[in-house]
Design an enzyme around this catalytic site. Structure first.
Site, PDB file in Angstrom:
ATOM      1  N   SER A  41      -5.864  66.876 -87.419  1.00 49.73           N
ATOM      2  CA  SER A  41      -5.990  67.080 -88.689  1.00 49.73           C
ATOM      3  C   SER A  41      -4.948  67.430 -89.698  1.00 49.73           C
ATOM      4  CB  SER A  41      -7.441  68.054 -89.072  1.00 49.73           C
ATOM      5  OG  SER A  41      -7.036  69.389 -88.979  1.00 49.73           O
ATOM      6  N   VAL A  42      -5.567  67.319 -91.027  1.00 53.44           N
ATOM      7  CA  VAL A  42      -4.394  67.674 -92.275  1.00 53.44           C
ATOM      8  C   VAL A  42      -3.942  69.113 -91.966  1.00 53.44           C
ATOM      9  CG1 VAL A  42      -6.043  68.014 -93.794  1.00 53.44           C
ATOM     10  CG2 VAL A  42      -3.918  67.325 -94.749  1.00 53.44           C
ATOM     11  N   LYS A  43      -4.925  70.013 -91.451  1.00 53.61           N
ATOM     12  CA  LYS A  43      -4.813  71.311 -91.483  1.00 53.61           C
ATOM     13  C   LYS A  43      -3.713  71.708 -90.357  1.00 53.61           C
ATOM     14  CE  LYS A  43      -8.176  72.467 -94.247  1.00 53.61           C
ATOM     15  NZ  LYS A  43      -7.888  73.187 -95.716  1.00 53.61           N
ATOM     16  N   ASP A  44      -3.194  70.894 -89.697  1.00 51.19           N
ATOM     17  CA  ASP A  44      -2.027  71.216 -88.811  1.00 51.19           C
ATOM     18  C   ASP A  44      -0.606  71.400 -89.790  1.00 51.19           C
ATOM     19  OD1 ASP A  44      -3.640  70.541 -86.578  1.00 51.19           O
ATOM     20  OD2 ASP A  44      -2.126  68.683 -86.000  1.00 51.19           O
ATOM     21  N   ARG A  45      -0.632  70.960 -90.826  1.00 50.74           N
ATOM     22  CA  ARG A  45       0.479  71.039 -91.771  1.00 50.74           C
ATOM     23  C   ARG A  45       0.435  72.463 -92.240  1.00 50.74           C
ATOM     24  NH1 ARG A  45       2.410  66.165 -94.119  1.00 50.74           N
ATOM     25  NH2 ARG A  45       0.991  64.015 -93.524  1.00 50.74           N
TER      26      ARG A  45
END
Length: 328
Positions: A41-45
């Site tokens: 997901s984008v939340k890894d960033r």
């Protein structure tokens, strides 16, 4: 050349053009597939970015404990980086979080505290309040608080925004994204508008969230805020990282339309994406089709799809669950 650890593989996710679903839009519509991040997901960033910021500030000490209230994806981003650095993780989640995401978090070694869903944020039982309490009462623990942590916005300003600008060779004219903490849309928008102030940034909200009305009328109407089925999108209050001044418009979409779009993505474009991805694309396509006069062949649209459908097999892609929730 190899990567030294899994964190180094975060970002540089692909842009893919839609061929069937966007046939009524005169301009190319590209989807940014954040499911290609290692945690899906984008939340890894932001997981790695918030840990790094806490280390640099001295707030997080070696062997410390990371506490967060999460709908699953941010927790995954945090815990995969924490495994490398030797930190323990305690996450509060609501009953709405899919079984797949809960199992993924525990597979990484996170400790989960399940909290009730339909309570206000200030209620001591809410997953926000419980996370704060755990952090205060646990020696060596810190509450990362993605909703107010500036490292969240900065992560997208430093990575997501530049990637989109480079991948489109600066041709992007419209950017669509959902929002919960506000970090993804705010950080990306800030960078893109610094490059070209004319880029239109449009938020997509689920019905039941407060952001759509707050953008258009400047108020949060408790009568219009209610529980919805989309995980990781929308909010009942204005998060600190949600910078409305960076947006040009806000649209909203129902749970049913979001779920249907996620399923259509798989069947018509071969893209297996999650609930908030269906929300983002359904809202974007409706907005684009309603404003066709503003879109030309020279326009270039980017829609950010936050995560993978693999995290919602028991929900979005389960006919029985959809029927039970009257979403089929």
């Amino acid at each position: 050349m190899w990567h030294r650890n899994i964190v180094e593989t975060i970002g540089h996710t692909p842009l893919v053009q839609l061929n069937k679903l966007a046939k009524n839009v005169p301009a190319p519509v590209l989807i940014k597939l954040e499911s290609f991040n290692p945690g899906g997901s984008v939340k890894d960033r932001i997981g790695h970015a918030m840990i790094q910021a806490a280390e640099e500030s001295g707030q997080l000490k070696p062997g410390g404990i990371l506490v967060e209230a999460t709908s699953g994806n941010t927790g995954t981003g945090i815990v995969q980086a924490a495994r490398i650095k030797g930190y323990r993780c305690i996450f509060t989640v609501t009953e709405k979080v899919s079984r797949e995401k809960q199992d993924l978090l525990t597979a990484f070694g996170a400790e989960l505290v399940l909290c009730p869903l339909d309570v206000p944020p200030e209620d001591p039982r809410s997953y926000y309040s419980v996370a704060q309490k755990i952090a205060m009462e646990t020696p060596g623990a810190i509450y990362l608080n993605q909703y107010y942590n500036e490292a969240n916005v900065q992560a997208h300003y430093s990575s997501t925004g530049p990637e989109i600008w480079q991948q489109t060779e600066g041709r992007i004219t419209h950017f669509f994204a959902t929002a919960s903490t506000g970090g993804t849309i705010s950080g990306s928008a800030r960078y893109l508008k610094e490059k070209n102030k004319n880029i239109q940034v449009i938020g997509v909200d689920p019905c039941g969230s407060s952001y759509h009305k707050y953008f258009h009328e400047g108020v949060i109407d408790s009568d219009e805020v209610y529980s919805h089925q989309i995980e990781g999108a929308g909010k009942e209050y204005l998060a600190g990282n949600m910078h409305m001044e960076l947006l040009n418009d806000y649209t909203r979409t129902s749970d049913r339309e979001a779920m249907r779009m996620a399923r259509r993505l798989a069947k018509e474009e071969g893209v297996f994406a999650g609930q908030s991805s269906g929300l983002a694309l359904a809202g974007a396509l409706e907005w684009l089709e309603q404003r066709g006069q503003e879109i030309s062949q020279d326009s270039l649209v980017v829609v950010l799809l936050p995560d993978s459908g693999m995290k919602y097999i028991s929900k979005t892609f389960n006919d029985d669950w959809l029927k039970e929730k009257d979403l089929f």
